[in-house]
Scaffold this active site. Structure first.
Site, PDB file in Angstrom:
ATOM      1  N   ASP A  75     -10.435  -5.072  25.627  1.00 34.16           N
ATOM      2  CA  ASP A  75     -10.277  -3.711  25.138  1.00 34.16           C
ATOM      3  C   ASP A  75      -9.033  -3.703  24.248  1.00 34.16           C
ATOM      4  O   ASP A  75      -8.218  -4.634  24.292  1.00 34.16           O
ATOM      5  CB  ASP A  75     -10.126  -2.768  26.335  1.00 34.16           C
ATOM      6  CG  ASP A  75      -9.764  -1.353  25.923  1.00 34.16           C
ATOM      7  OD1 ASP A  75     -10.487  -0.773  25.093  1.00 34.16           O
ATOM      8  OD2 ASP A  75      -8.742  -0.839  26.423  1.00 34.16           O
ATOM      9  N   ASP A 100      -8.423  -1.698  30.715  1.00 33.41           N
ATOM     10  CA  ASP A 100      -7.469  -0.877  31.454  1.00 33.41           C
ATOM     11  C   ASP A 100      -8.090   0.361  32.081  1.00 33.41           C
ATOM     12  O   ASP A 100      -7.369   1.158  32.684  1.00 33.41           O
ATOM     13  CB  ASP A 100      -6.335  -0.433  30.518  1.00 33.41           C
ATOM     14  CG  ASP A 100      -6.802   0.596  29.493  1.00 33.41           C
ATOM     15  OD1 ASP A 100      -7.872   0.371  28.879  1.00 33.41           O
ATOM     16  OD2 ASP A 100      -6.123   1.620  29.326  1.00 33.41           O
ATOM     17  N   ASP A 154      -6.877  -0.336  22.932  1.00 32.01           N
ATOM     18  CA  ASP A 154      -5.853   0.649  23.305  1.00 32.01           C
ATOM     19  C   ASP A 154      -5.587   0.615  24.805  1.00 32.01           C
ATOM     20  O   ASP A 154      -6.508   0.741  25.620  1.00 32.01           O
ATOM     21  CB  ASP A 154      -6.308   2.056  22.906  1.00 32.01           C
ATOM     22  CG  ASP A 154      -6.553   2.186  21.420  1.00 32.01           C
ATOM     23  OD1 ASP A 154      -5.583   2.321  20.676  1.00 32.01           O
ATOM     24  OD2 ASP A 154      -7.735   2.143  21.012  1.00 32.01           O
TER      25      ASP A 154
END
Length: 225
Positions: free
Chosen positions: A10, A172, A12
């Site tokens: 991922d 995240d 961001d």
């Protein structure tokens, strides 16, 4: 150390701390449409589903709604402003660059699977000088179905020429964990990202507090496959 064939990240909240620039773009948009700004801490928990979802969450947090035409205009305002300020304050998280270098030197194929629009993902990674680490960068609008759909992850692996059976996702958020589960791949979660719940509650296969711990976590996952 035996490592995965392919590692998909991922963007961001995982590779980079982009919340300051996302907050700036969002609050510029909110001011433009006459709504109150959103605190930086709150924005961190709104990121992960793309710019449209971010704006919608902010409008909802302001206790109001806007019509489709106004929303489309707000979306364009956000994209234009963010494109001009995509890396003003954004930085890689600690030990990201060294870890990417280590993994690539070990022959691991590296890719990015992000719900950011393709143009903005490319702009951001280029501005940070990070694009060269990745054999594939696949934004939300570059595939038919974006995360958490398995197709977003599998398309990223395919573009790398990787092996899904020996791939690992690193993210995240619940979106990232769900994406990996849907694709049948192991997943590592970082504890420092933008999750709306404590990272331990995401029930990833491994949880790390620093990127320096990633190679060991990846090796442990492959050893159990």
């Amino acid at each position: 150390m035996r490592l995965p064939d392919t590692v998909i990240f991922d963007l961001d909240g995982t590779l980079v701390d982009s919340a300051p620039d996302l907050t700036g773009a969002l609050n510029h948009t909110m001011r433009t449409i006459g709504l109150p700004e959103i605190g930086a801490g709150d924005v961190r928990h709104m990121v992960g589903h793309g710019a449209r979802a971010l704006i919608q969450k902010a409008v909802t947090a302001a206790g109001t709604t806007i019509d489709d035409a106004a929303f489309d205009a707000a979306f364009d305002t956000f994209l234009d402003y963010y494109a001009d300020h995509v890396a003003d304050l954004t930085t890689p998280f600690p030990n990201v660059l060294g870890t990417l270098s280590f993994l690539r030197d070990q022959g691991v194929k590296l890719g990015v699977c992000t719900n950011k629009p393709q143009r903005l993902a490319d702009l951001l990674l280029e501005a940070l000088g990070m694009e060269h680490w990745f054999g594939a960068i696949v934004g939300a609008d570059a595939v038919e179905h974006r995360k958490p759909h398995a197709g977003h992850l599998t398309a990223t692996v395919d573009r790398l020429g990787g092996d899904l059976r020996r791939a690992v996702m690193v993210g995240d958020s619940q979106t990232d964990v769900d994406t990996a589960r849907n694709a049948g791949t192991p997943v590592v979660a970082v504890s420092f990202g933008y999750s709306t719940v404590p990272a331990a509650d995401l029930m990833a296969d491994r949880l790390i507090d620093d990127f320096i711990q990633l190679p060991e976590a990846l090796a442990a996952l492959i050893a159990h496959k």
